[in-house]
Scaffold this motif. Structure first.
Motif, PDB file in Angstrom:
ATOM      1  N   SER A  85       0.842  -1.188   0.000  1.00 55.19           N
ATOM      2  CA  SER A  85       0.000   0.000   0.000  1.00 55.19           C
ATOM      3  C   SER A  85       0.882   1.245   0.000  1.00 55.19           C
ATOM      4  CB  SER A  85      -0.904   0.002   1.233  1.00 55.19           C
ATOM      5  OG  SER A  85      -0.141   0.241   2.398  1.00 55.19           O
ATOM      6  N   SER A  86       0.281   2.409  -0.280  1.00 55.72           N
ATOM      7  CA  SER A  86       1.064   3.648  -0.278  1.00 55.72           C
ATOM      8  C   SER A  86       1.608   3.943   1.119  1.00 55.72           C
ATOM      9  CB  SER A  86       0.234   4.817  -0.799  1.00 55.72           C
ATOM     10  OG  SER A  86      -0.875   5.048   0.038  1.00 55.72           O
ATOM     11  N   GLN A  87       0.862   3.582   2.162  1.00 57.98           N
ATOM     12  CA  GLN A  87       1.343   3.766   3.543  1.00 57.98           C
ATOM     13  C   GLN A  87       2.577   2.897   3.791  1.00 57.98           C
ATOM     14  OE1 GLN A  87       0.003   6.737   4.569  1.00 57.98           O
ATOM     15  NE2 GLN A  87       0.186   5.810   6.575  1.00 57.98           N
ATOM     16  N   GLN A  88       2.538   1.657   3.313  1.00 57.57           N
ATOM     17  CA  GLN A  88       3.689   0.762   3.485  1.00 57.57           C
ATOM     18  C   GLN A  88       4.895   1.284   2.710  1.00 57.57           C
ATOM     19  OE1 GLN A  88       1.608  -2.775   2.192  1.00 57.57           O
ATOM     20  NE2 GLN A  88       1.713  -3.666   4.249  1.00 57.57           N
ATOM     21  N   GLN A  89       4.644   1.826   1.514  1.00 55.24           N
ATOM     22  CA  GLN A  89       5.738   2.377   0.712  1.00 55.24           C
ATOM     23  C   GLN A  89       6.364   3.582   1.413  1.00 55.24           C
ATOM     24  OE1 GLN A  89       3.738   3.052  -3.021  1.00 55.24           O
ATOM     25  NE2 GLN A  89       4.285   1.026  -3.807  1.00 55.24           N
ATOM     26  N   ILE A  90       5.528   4.438   2.019  1.00 54.90           N
ATOM     27  CA  ILE A  90       6.029   5.593   2.761  1.00 54.90           C
ATOM     28  C   ILE A  90       6.833   5.121   3.966  1.00 54.90           C
ATOM     29  CG2 ILE A  90       5.323   7.552   4.219  1.00 54.90           C
ATOM     30  CD1 ILE A  90       2.951   7.909   2.214  1.00 54.90           C
ATOM     31  N   GLY A  91       6.327   4.099   4.657  1.00 62.01           N
ATOM     32  CA  GLY A  91       7.034   3.546   5.807  1.00 62.01           C
ATOM     33  C   GLY A  91       8.389   2.996   5.428  1.00 62.01           C
ATOM     34  N   THR A  92       8.436   2.257   4.328  1.00 57.20           N
ATOM     35  CA  THR A  92       9.701   1.697   3.845  1.00 57.20           C
ATOM     36  C   THR A  92      10.663   2.804   3.451  1.00 57.20           C
ATOM     37  OG1 THR A  92       8.629  -0.339   3.125  1.00 57.20           O
ATOM     38  CG2 THR A  92      10.741   0.180   2.115  1.00 57.20           C
ATOM     39  N   GLN A  93      10.149   3.834   2.800  1.00 60.62           N
ATOM     40  CA  GLN A  93      10.986   4.978   2.421  1.00 60.62           C
ATOM     41  C   GLN A  93      11.568   5.645   3.673  1.00 60.62           C
ATOM     42  OE1 GLN A  93       8.893   8.234   0.570  1.00 60.62           O
ATOM     43  NE2 GLN A  93      10.777   9.216  -0.117  1.00 60.62           N
ATOM     44  N   GLY A  94      10.745   5.834   4.688  1.00 61.68           N
ATOM     45  CA  GLY A  94      11.215   6.424   5.941  1.00 61.68           C
ATOM     46  C   GLY A  94      12.300   5.578   6.588  1.00 61.68           C
ATOM     47  N   GLU A  95      12.123   4.263   6.566  1.00 61.05           N
ATOM     48  CA  GLU A  95      13.128   3.360   7.149  1.00 61.05           C
ATOM     49  C   GLU A  95      14.439   3.424   6.373  1.00 61.05           C
ATOM     50  OE1 GLU A  95      11.063  -0.371   7.246  1.00 61.05           O
ATOM     51  OE2 GLU A  95       9.581   0.423   8.654  1.00 61.05           O
ATOM     52  N   GLU A  96      14.349   3.553   5.066  1.00 61.67           N
ATOM     53  CA  GLU A  96      15.564   3.668   4.248  1.00 61.67           C
ATOM     54  C   GLU A  96      16.305   4.964   4.548  1.00 61.67           C
ATOM     55  OE1 GLU A  96      14.103   3.190   0.250  1.00 61.67           O
ATOM     56  OE2 GLU A  96      13.825   1.036   0.498  1.00 61.67           O
ATOM     57  N   ILE A  97      15.562   6.062   4.695  1.00 68.40           N
ATOM     58  CA  ILE A  97      16.165   7.360   5.025  1.00 68.40           C
ATOM     59  C   ILE A  97      16.838   7.282   6.397  1.00 68.40           C
ATOM     60  CG2 ILE A  97      15.643   9.771   5.617  1.00 68.40           C
ATOM     61  CD1 ILE A  97      13.353   9.566   3.467  1.00 68.40           C
ATOM     62  N   ALA A  98      16.121   6.732   7.373  1.00 66.62           N
ATOM     63  CA  ALA A  98      16.651   6.624   8.735  1.00 66.62           C
ATOM     64  C   ALA A  98      17.887   5.738   8.768  1.00 66.62           C
ATOM     65  CB  ALA A  98      15.580   6.081   9.675  1.00 66.62           C
ATOM     66  N   SER A  99      17.832   4.607   8.080  1.00 68.18           N
ATOM     67  CA  SER A  99      18.961   3.682   8.050  1.00 68.18           C
ATOM     68  C   SER A  99      20.193   4.347   7.438  1.00 68.18           C
ATOM     69  CB  SER A  99      18.575   2.420   7.265  1.00 68.18           C
ATOM     70  OG  SER A  99      19.650   1.528   7.222  1.00 68.18           O
ATOM     71  N   ALA A 100      20.029   5.030   6.323  1.00 68.60           N
ATOM     72  CA  ALA A 100      21.150   5.705   5.664  1.00 68.60           C
ATOM     73  C   ALA A 100      21.758   6.772   6.580  1.00 68.60           C
ATOM     74  CB  ALA A 100      20.685   6.330   4.343  1.00 68.60           C
ATOM     75  N   TYR A 101      20.897   7.535   7.245  1.00 63.68           N
ATOM     76  CA  TYR A 101      21.362   8.577   8.168  1.00 63.68           C
ATOM     77  C   TYR A 101      22.177   7.963   9.306  1.00 63.68           C
ATOM     78  CZ  TYR A 101      21.190  12.045  11.893  1.00 63.68           C
ATOM     79  OH  TYR A 101      21.535  12.900  12.913  1.00 63.68           O
ATOM     80  N   LEU A 102      21.657   6.905   9.905  1.00 63.44           N
ATOM     81  CA  LEU A 102      22.342   6.277  11.041  1.00 63.44           C
ATOM     82  C   LEU A 102      23.632   5.574  10.618  1.00 63.44           C
ATOM     83  CD1 LEU A 102      19.212   5.023  12.967  1.00 63.44           C
ATOM     84  CD2 LEU A 102      20.739   6.905  13.608  1.00 63.44           C
ATOM     85  N   LYS A 103      23.640   5.005   9.421  1.00 64.48           N
ATOM     86  CA  LYS A 103      24.883   4.395   8.913  1.00 64.48           C
ATOM     87  C   LYS A 103      25.970   5.460   8.777  1.00 64.48           C
ATOM     88  CE  LYS A 103      22.848   0.536   6.378  1.00 64.48           C
ATOM     89  NZ  LYS A 103      22.513   0.050   5.022  1.00 64.48           N
ATOM     90  N   GLU A 104      25.581   6.666   8.319  1.00 62.97           N
ATOM     91  CA  GLU A 104      26.539   7.781   8.221  1.00 62.97           C
ATOM     92  C   GLU A 104      27.104   8.132   9.594  1.00 62.97           C
ATOM     93  OE1 GLU A 104      24.983  11.280   6.353  1.00 62.97           O
ATOM     94  OE2 GLU A 104      24.456  10.199   4.512  1.00 62.97           O
ATOM     95  N   LYS A 105      26.307   7.919  10.633  1.00 64.22           N
ATOM     96  CA  LYS A 105      26.724   8.212  12.006  1.00 64.22           C
ATOM     97  C   LYS A 105      27.508   7.061  12.631  1.00 64.22           C
ATOM     98  CE  LYS A 105      24.660  12.188  12.229  1.00 64.22           C
ATOM     99  NZ  LYS A 105      25.454  13.403  12.250  1.00 64.22           N
ATOM    100  N   GLY A 106      27.718   5.986  11.863  1.00 65.21           N
ATOM    101  CA  GLY A 106      28.525   4.879  12.341  1.00 65.21           C
ATOM    102  C   GLY A 106      27.751   3.689  12.876  1.00 65.21           C
ATOM    103  N   TYR A 107      26.431   3.704  12.775  1.00 68.95           N
ATOM    104  CA  TYR A 107      25.622   2.567  13.216  1.00 68.95           C
ATOM    105  C   TYR A 107      25.757   1.426  12.209  1.00 68.95           C
ATOM    106  CZ  TYR A 107      22.950   5.505  16.532  1.00 68.95           C
ATOM    107  OH  TYR A 107      22.555   6.311  17.561  1.00 68.95           O
TER     108      TYR A 107
END
Length: 105
Positions: free
Chosen positions: A3-25
């Protein structure tokens, strides 16, 4: 098809993951499921396991994304985290919960 909600959720998780990886997570799991629910991201920050709930909103018109984590959701996340710790034999680990709130496109 998600669903579009699931796609938005997945997009948010990808953004968060990329940000945290940059921080060394280090990413250990994403969208980890058990009978108690889902853990959006499970990451390692140094010696700590971090269970991350990602909330994404287009704007703050109906409240800030982090305000959408209800007491009920909090309880489910705790149970899911314990399930993760048991399954992965991590009961002696240091761990915490974080919320990543994303507003906008």
């Amino acid at each position: 098809m998600p669903s579009s909600q699931q796609q938005i959720g997945t997009q948010g998780e990808e953004i968060a993951s990329a940000y945290l990886k940059e921080k060394g997570y280090l990413l250990l799991d994403h969208q980890w499921h058990c009978r108690f629910g889902e853990l959006d991201l499970v990451m390692k920050d140094g010696d700590e396991l971090v269970f991350i709930e990602v909330k994404m909103r287009a704007d703050n018109r109906y409240g800030h994304p982090e305000e959408m984590v209800s007491h009920t959701k909090e309880k489910r996340l705790k149970k899911a985290a314990w399930s993760y710790l048991l399954k992965h034999k991590q009961l002696d680990s240091f761990w915490r919960f974080d919320i990543i709130a994303i507003t906008g496109n």
